[in-house]
Design an enzyme around this catalytic site. Structure first.
Site, PDB file in Angstrom:
ATOM      1  N   LYS A 126     -10.503 -14.443  10.782  1.00  0.00           N
ATOM      2  CA  LYS A 126      -9.515 -13.153  11.572  1.00  0.00           C
ATOM      3  C   LYS A 126     -10.538 -12.583  12.635  1.00  0.00           C
ATOM      4  O   LYS A 126     -11.651 -12.532  12.581  1.00  0.00           O
ATOM      5  CB  LYS A 126      -9.344 -12.226  10.342  1.00  0.00           C
ATOM      6  N   ASP A 166      -1.544 -11.350  15.830  1.00  0.00           N
ATOM      7  CA  ASP A 166      -1.222 -10.655  14.631  1.00  0.00           C
ATOM      8  C   ASP A 166      -0.642  -9.054  15.352  1.00  0.00           C
ATOM      9  O   ASP A 166      -0.284  -9.328  16.336  1.00  0.00           O
ATOM     10  CB  ASP A 166      -2.654 -10.224  14.169  1.00  0.00           C
TER      11      ASP A 166
HETATM   12  P1  NDP Z   1       3.746  -6.433  15.263  1.00  0.00           P
HETATM   13  O1  NDP Z   1       2.530  -5.675  15.937  1.00  0.00           O
HETATM   14  O2  NDP Z   1       4.649  -7.230  15.974  1.00  0.00           O
HETATM   15  O3  NDP Z   1       4.888  -5.202  14.420  1.00  0.00           O
HETATM   16  C1  NDP Z   1       3.992  -4.481  13.642  1.00  0.00           C
HETATM   17  C2  NDP Z   1       5.063  -3.373  13.150  1.00  0.00           C
HETATM   18  O4  NDP Z   1       4.384  -2.602  12.211  1.00  0.00           O
HETATM   19  C3  NDP Z   1       5.450  -2.412  14.178  1.00  0.00           C
HETATM   20  O5  NDP Z   1       6.716  -2.213  14.005  1.00  0.00           O
HETATM   21  C4  NDP Z   1       4.494  -1.296  14.173  1.00  0.00           C
HETATM   22  O6  NDP Z   1       5.002  -0.025  14.716  1.00  0.00           O
HETATM   23  C5  NDP Z   1       4.397  -1.228  12.739  1.00  0.00           C
HETATM   24  N1  NDP Z   1       3.010  -0.632  12.368  1.00  0.00           N
HETATM   25  C6  NDP Z   1       1.845  -1.237  12.570  1.00  0.00           C
HETATM   26  N2  NDP Z   1       0.775  -0.585  12.206  1.00  0.00           N
HETATM   27  C7  NDP Z   1       1.364   0.563  11.491  1.00  0.00           C
HETATM   28  C8  NDP Z   1       0.753   1.522  10.859  1.00  0.00           C
HETATM   29  N3  NDP Z   1      -0.524   1.725  10.894  1.00  0.00           N
HETATM   30  N4  NDP Z   1       1.603   2.443  10.457  1.00  0.00           N
HETATM   31  C9  NDP Z   1       2.854   2.155  10.486  1.00  0.00           C
HETATM   32  N5  NDP Z   1       3.586   1.246  11.244  1.00  0.00           N
HETATM   33  C10 NDP Z   1       2.724   0.377  11.719  1.00  0.00           C
HETATM   34  O7  NDP Z   1       2.953  -7.006  14.184  1.00  0.00           O
HETATM   35  P2  NDP Z   1       3.384  -8.421  13.213  1.00  0.00           P
HETATM   36  O8  NDP Z   1       4.808  -8.166  12.951  1.00  0.00           O
HETATM   37  O9  NDP Z   1       3.146  -9.680  13.857  1.00  0.00           O
HETATM   38  O10 NDP Z   1       2.483  -8.048  11.946  1.00  0.00           O
HETATM   39  C11 NDP Z   1       3.017  -7.338  10.788  1.00  0.00           C
HETATM   40  C12 NDP Z   1       2.180  -7.474   9.628  1.00  0.00           C
HETATM   41  O11 NDP Z   1       2.533  -9.159   9.023  1.00  0.00           O
HETATM   42  C13 NDP Z   1       0.693  -7.305   9.549  1.00  0.00           C
HETATM   43  O12 NDP Z   1       0.235  -6.988   8.481  1.00  0.00           O
HETATM   44  C14 NDP Z   1       0.348  -8.702   9.985  1.00  0.00           C
HETATM   45  O13 NDP Z   1      -1.126  -8.865   9.706  1.00  0.00           O
HETATM   46  C15 NDP Z   1       1.270  -9.693   9.228  1.00  0.00           C
HETATM   47  N6  NDP Z   1       1.459 -10.934   9.473  1.00  0.00           N
HETATM   48  C16 NDP Z   1       1.717 -11.433  10.577  1.00  0.00           C
HETATM   49  C17 NDP Z   1       1.829 -12.757  11.030  1.00  0.00           C
HETATM   50  C18 NDP Z   1       2.538 -12.997  12.409  1.00  0.00           C
HETATM   51  O14 NDP Z   1       2.774 -14.130  12.357  1.00  0.00           O
HETATM   52  N7  NDP Z   1       2.867 -12.114  13.207  1.00  0.00           N
HETATM   53  C19 NDP Z   1       1.552 -13.752  10.107  1.00  0.00           C
HETATM   54  C20 NDP Z   1       1.133 -13.223   8.718  1.00  0.00           C
HETATM   55  C21 NDP Z   1       1.111 -12.103   8.638  1.00  0.00           C
HETATM   56  P3  NDP Z   1       5.027   0.048  16.095  1.00  0.00           P
HETATM   57  O15 NDP Z   1       6.028  -0.691  16.727  1.00  0.00           O
HETATM   58  O16 NDP Z   1       5.339   1.753  16.438  1.00  0.00           O
HETATM   59  O17 NDP Z   1       3.572  -0.437  16.457  1.00  0.00           O
END
Ligand code: NDP
Length: 451
Positions: A126, A166
């Site tokens: 990672k 991510d």
């Molecule tokens: P994105 O950046 O596309 O979206 C993340 C979402 O979560 C956004 O809506 C963001 O809000 C919100 N968010 C992020 N950090 C915080 C925080 N500290 N407090 C509140 N809201 C938060 O990321 P992903 O959708 O890709 O990832 C989401 C999760 O899934 C993570 O844990 C990631 O590790 C996991 N994951 C992702 C994969 C992938 O293929 N993308 C694969 C496996 C796991 P805002 O829009 O305001 O930033």
């Protein structure tokens, strides 16, 4: 003292300032107890758990770049190459101001077992940086990504370490990073996944994590005599995972009624309008207030739902909860609210979104609980399918990739269900996932000697 307790103590001593990493190790090692106890002396002699919890390599580097005002900015970049027993390191790059060594290590550690569960030959890693893409111009994002890759390219390659997206790293960032890698190395190879379709990306990679989450949830429900059709779903997040989880849930006949970002959350009792959500988040990169402004049925609530405390999206009455935002966003108060409202299943789209205490409470209350390392493995599985296509220099159709993804998710559920049954913890899918992931990695580590 048992071997697991000895190692837990050692890990705590060595990594005292890394709470998220300690939380992940604690969850995994505690659930591996039945497996470790069967071979305690052998594993102790081999220092198997000490090796499993110590990354093979950790890289930390300076990332200087120039902002639009001509000011030099400096971020810290990371890549943790945790375990390569079953394949090249594989895991995403997180760009978020909260990124630090402990967060990257927790994600890298989880990735070992997740990647193993997919059944594909990929090791765990990672990376990322404490850079915040939010509010930056495209030029600033490019300047950062190019500087980041100028250093990272020394340590990665199509057969050694293959990063992906991510939080904060989407198609735009992957494109800038890939361009810089190619420019420096002169290699057109599958060194990153999540690439655009015009330069080696895979169809269905964008959708994969969210779709995979629903395929696994559906399988878990079926195995427990339940049907996803007609169920109300609470979702957190409004990013890549959340958007495609909502889309697939609707395709399967369920009704997702919430989503959230880091400033507020939406309750839309008529069901989330995915096209509108995509337009706001993927195209305009705007806040969720715009969703409420555009849709009469929606309520917008200010406040970070991902902070837990029984408020936000988890206070809404639902049958199924899908946390898809970030780590520790569903705490004990949230878990209590979900149980009190009749929720019967929780599947983690994000990595470690549920605190240890909340997980325990949900399991004690007989909630079907699918941990992230199984439930969100569809993203990395499809990344591995992207690697295969790059090696073949071929592209598969959307249907081909999607059907492979579906098979992988169903198999993951069957494997973890089977592992839980074999070790007498039927229905404990956290233990099942950790045991099933662990078995393959340990087998490979033992075969390869002390390395
Ligand atoms: P994105 O950046 O596309 O979206 C993340 C979402 O979560 C956004 O809506 C963001 O809000 C919100 N968010 C992020 N950090 C915080 C925080 N500290 N407090 C509140 N809201 C938060 O990321 P992903 O959708 O890709 O990832 C989401 C999760 O899934 C993570 O844990 C990631 O590790 C996991 N994951 C992702 C994969 C992938 O293929 N993308 C694969 C496996 C796991 P805002 O829009 O305001 O930033």
């Amino acid at each position: 003292m048992s071997y697991v307790d000895e190692v837990l103590e050692l890990v705590k001593k060595k990594n005292a300032s890394e709470p998220e990493f300690l939380q992940a190790v604690e969850e995994v090692l505690n659930s591996l107890r039945p497996v470790i106890e069967k071979n305690e002396e052998k594993y102790r002699k081999e220092a198997l758990l000490e090796r499993l919890t110590e990354p093979e390599r950790q890289i930390k580097f300076r990332v200087p770049w120039v902002d639009d005002k001509g000011q030099v900015q400096v971020n810290t970049g990371y890549r943790v190459q945790f375990n390569s027993a079953i394949g090249p390191y594989k895991g995403g790059l997180r760009l978020h101001p909260s990124v630090n060594t402990g967060i990257i290590k927790f994600l890298g550690f989880e990735q070992i077992f997740k990647n193993s569960l997919t059944g594909l030959p990929i090791g765990g890693g990672k990376g990322g940086a404490d850079f915040d893409p939010k509010g930056k111009s495209d030029r600033e994002v490019m300047a950062f990504c190019q500087s980041f890759m100028t250093e990272l390219c020394k340590y990665i390659g199509a057969d050694t370490d293959v990063p992906a997206g991510d939080i904060g790293t989407g198609a735009r960032e992957i494109g800038f990073m890939y361009g810089q890698y190619k420019r420096i190395k002169g290699l057109y190879e599958g060194v990153l996944t999540g690439k655009g379709l015009s330069y080696g990306g895979s169809l269905a990679r964008t959708e994969a994590t969210g779709y995979g989450l629903l395929y696994l949830t559906d399988e878990m429900l079926k195995a427990n005599g339940k049907d996803i059709k007609g169920k109300t779903i609470a979702v957190s997040g409004a990013g890549n995972v959340a958007i495609y989880a909502i889309q697939k849930a609707q395709q399967l006949g369920a009704k997702p009624v919430t989503c959230s970002d880091s400033t507020g959350w939406i309750y839309d009792p008529e069901g989330i309008d995915v096209a509108l959500l995509k337009e706001i988040k993927e195209v305009k990169r705007a806040r969720l207030t715009e969703y409420a402004a555009a849709r009469k049925s929606a309520e917008y609530h200010e406040g970070r739902s991902a902070q837990g405390a029984g408020s936000g999206v988890w206070s809404v009455k639902c049958d199924i909860a899908l946390p898809c935002a970030t780590q520790n966003e569903l705490d004990i108060e949230d878990a209590k609210a979900l149980v009190a409202n009749g929720c019967f299943a929780v599947a983690e789209g994000a990595n470690m979104p549920t605190t240890l205490e909340a997980t325990k409470y949900l399991q004690e209350n007989k909630i079907l609980f699918a941990p992230g390392k199984a439930a969100n493995a569809g993203g990395v599985a499809t990344s591995a399918l992207e690697m295969s296509q790059n090696s073949e220099r071929l592209s598969w159709t959307f249907e081909e990739v999607d059907s492979k993804l579906q098979n992988i998710m169903v198999n993951i559920f069957r494997n973890l269900d089977d592992a839980a049954k074999r070790y007498g913890v039927e229905g404990d899918y956290v233990a099942g996932a950790n045991i099933a992931g662990f078995e393959k990695v340990v087998n490979a580590m033992e075969a390869q000697g002390i390395v």
